[in-house]
Design an enzyme around this catalytic site. Structure first.
Site, PDB file in Angstrom:
ATOM      1  N   LYS A 151      -0.148  -0.291  11.832  1.00  0.00           N
ATOM      2  CA  LYS A 151       0.024   1.161  11.842  1.00  0.00           C
ATOM      3  C   LYS A 151      -1.357   1.795  11.791  1.00  0.00           C
ATOM      4  O   LYS A 151      -2.176   1.446  10.937  1.00  0.00           O
ATOM      5  CB  LYS A 151       0.853   1.629  10.646  1.00  0.00           C
ATOM      6  N   LYS A 184      -2.088  -0.964   7.597  1.00  0.00           N
ATOM      7  CA  LYS A 184      -2.328   0.418   8.012  1.00  0.00           C
ATOM      8  C   LYS A 184      -3.803   0.736   7.836  1.00  0.00           C
ATOM      9  O   LYS A 184      -4.422   0.334   6.853  1.00  0.00           O
ATOM     10  CB  LYS A 184      -1.457   1.359   7.178  1.00  0.00           C
ATOM     11  N   ASP A 233       4.252   3.074   2.026  1.00  0.00           N
ATOM     12  CA  ASP A 233       2.877   2.793   2.436  1.00  0.00           C
ATOM     13  C   ASP A 233       2.025   2.785   1.174  1.00  0.00           C
ATOM     14  O   ASP A 233       1.895   3.816   0.507  1.00  0.00           O
ATOM     15  CB  ASP A 233       2.358   3.880   3.384  1.00  0.00           C
TER      16      ASP A 233
END
Length: 219
Positions: A183, A154, A91
Site C-alpha cells: 500500500k 505501507k 494500519d
C-alpha cells in the site's frame, strides 16, 4: 489505465484530527457505492460508521498513529478494540525509533504481539514510515518481519515525514514476501501518481483527494 482499477485500490482517507462526527458521516456517505477498497478513518469513528452504514464500504482505521511509539500492549488492545467494533482493516505504525536504533528484535516483538489480536479475516497493514528511514533500514525491517502474517506493507502515514516515493515502493516490492501486498500513501493525489504506483506493483493507495480526481475523470 482503467479508472475502475484505480478506484478499487483506494483506501479513501480522512485522518484530520479536527474532523467532527458530522463531517465524517458526510465523508463516508459521499463515498458509498463508489467501489473503493475501504474508508480509512480515526479510531473514534469506527463504530459510528459501522452503525450508520451496515453492509457499506469496509472500515479501516489506524493504530499507533502517526508515531508508532506506544507500547506493544497498548497497540494490541487498540487492534482488538477496532476489530471487535467493526473495523475490517487496521494500519499500524511500527516504532520508528527502534528501527533507527537497530533494535529489530523489539520491532519484531511489537508486531508479533499486535498480530495476535487480528482475527483470521482481518486485514493488517504495517506502516514503515519510509520517509524517515534509510534504504538499509527499510530492507532490514522487511527482512526481519517477512515471516509474520502481515497482509500489506505501507509506505507512510502522510504526517510529518515525506510520503510515498518510487524508491521506497520498489524496495518494498523487491524484498517483501511474495504474498504480502504493497500500500502506498502520502501525497498521492493525481491519476498519474496512482498509475505510476500501480505499475510498480501496489495494490492499495491511501489518499484523501484521489477519489475525487478519478470521479471527475469519469464524467
Amino acid at each position: 489505465m482503467d479508472m475502475h482499477r484505480i478506484i478499487s485500490a483506494i483506501d479513501h482517507t480522512n485522518l484530520d484530527p479536527t474532523t467532527t462526527e458530522k463531517e465524517i458521516l458526510t465523508f463516508a456517505e459521499a463515498a458509498q457505492g463508489s467501489g473503493i477498497a475501504s474508508l480509512c478513518v480515526q479510531p473514534c469513528y469506527v463504530e459510528t460508521l459501522v452503525k450508520h452504514f451496515p453492509g457499506g464500504i469496509p472500515i479501516c482505521t489506524v493504530i499507533g498513529f502517526p508515531n508508532g511509539y506506544e507500547p506493544a500492549e497498548i497497540k494490541a488492545a487498540s487492534v482488538a478494540y477496532a476489530f471487535s467494533h467493526g473495523a475490517k482493516e487496521v494500519d499500524m505504525v511500527v516504532p520508528i525509533g527502534r528501527i533507527k536504533a537497530g533494535e529489530f528484535g523489539h520491532v519484531y516483538h511489537d508486531v508479533q504481539m499486535v498480530l495476535r489480536e487480528k482475527p483470521r479475516e482481518g486485514i493488517f497493514k504495517l506502516i514503515l514510515e519510509t520517509g524517515a528511514l534509510t534504504e538499509d533500514e527499510i530492507v532490514h525491517s522487511i527482512q526481519v518481519l517477512n515471516d509474520l502474517p502481515i497482509n500489506f506493507y505501507k509506505t507512510s502515514t502522510g504526517f510529518k515525514y515525506p510520503g510515498a516515493s518510487e524508491t521506497a515502493a520498489r524496495i518494498i516490492m523487491k524484498y517483501k514476501r511474495p504474498d504480502i501486498q504493497l500500500k502506498v500513501s502520502g501525497g498521492i493525489r493525481t491519476i498519474e501518481d496512482a498509475e505510476k504506483y500501480l505499475s510498480i506493483g501496489a495494490t492499495r493507495i491511501g489518499a484523501s483527494k484521489l477519489l475525487e480526481a478519478c470521479l471527475k475523470n469519469k464524467q
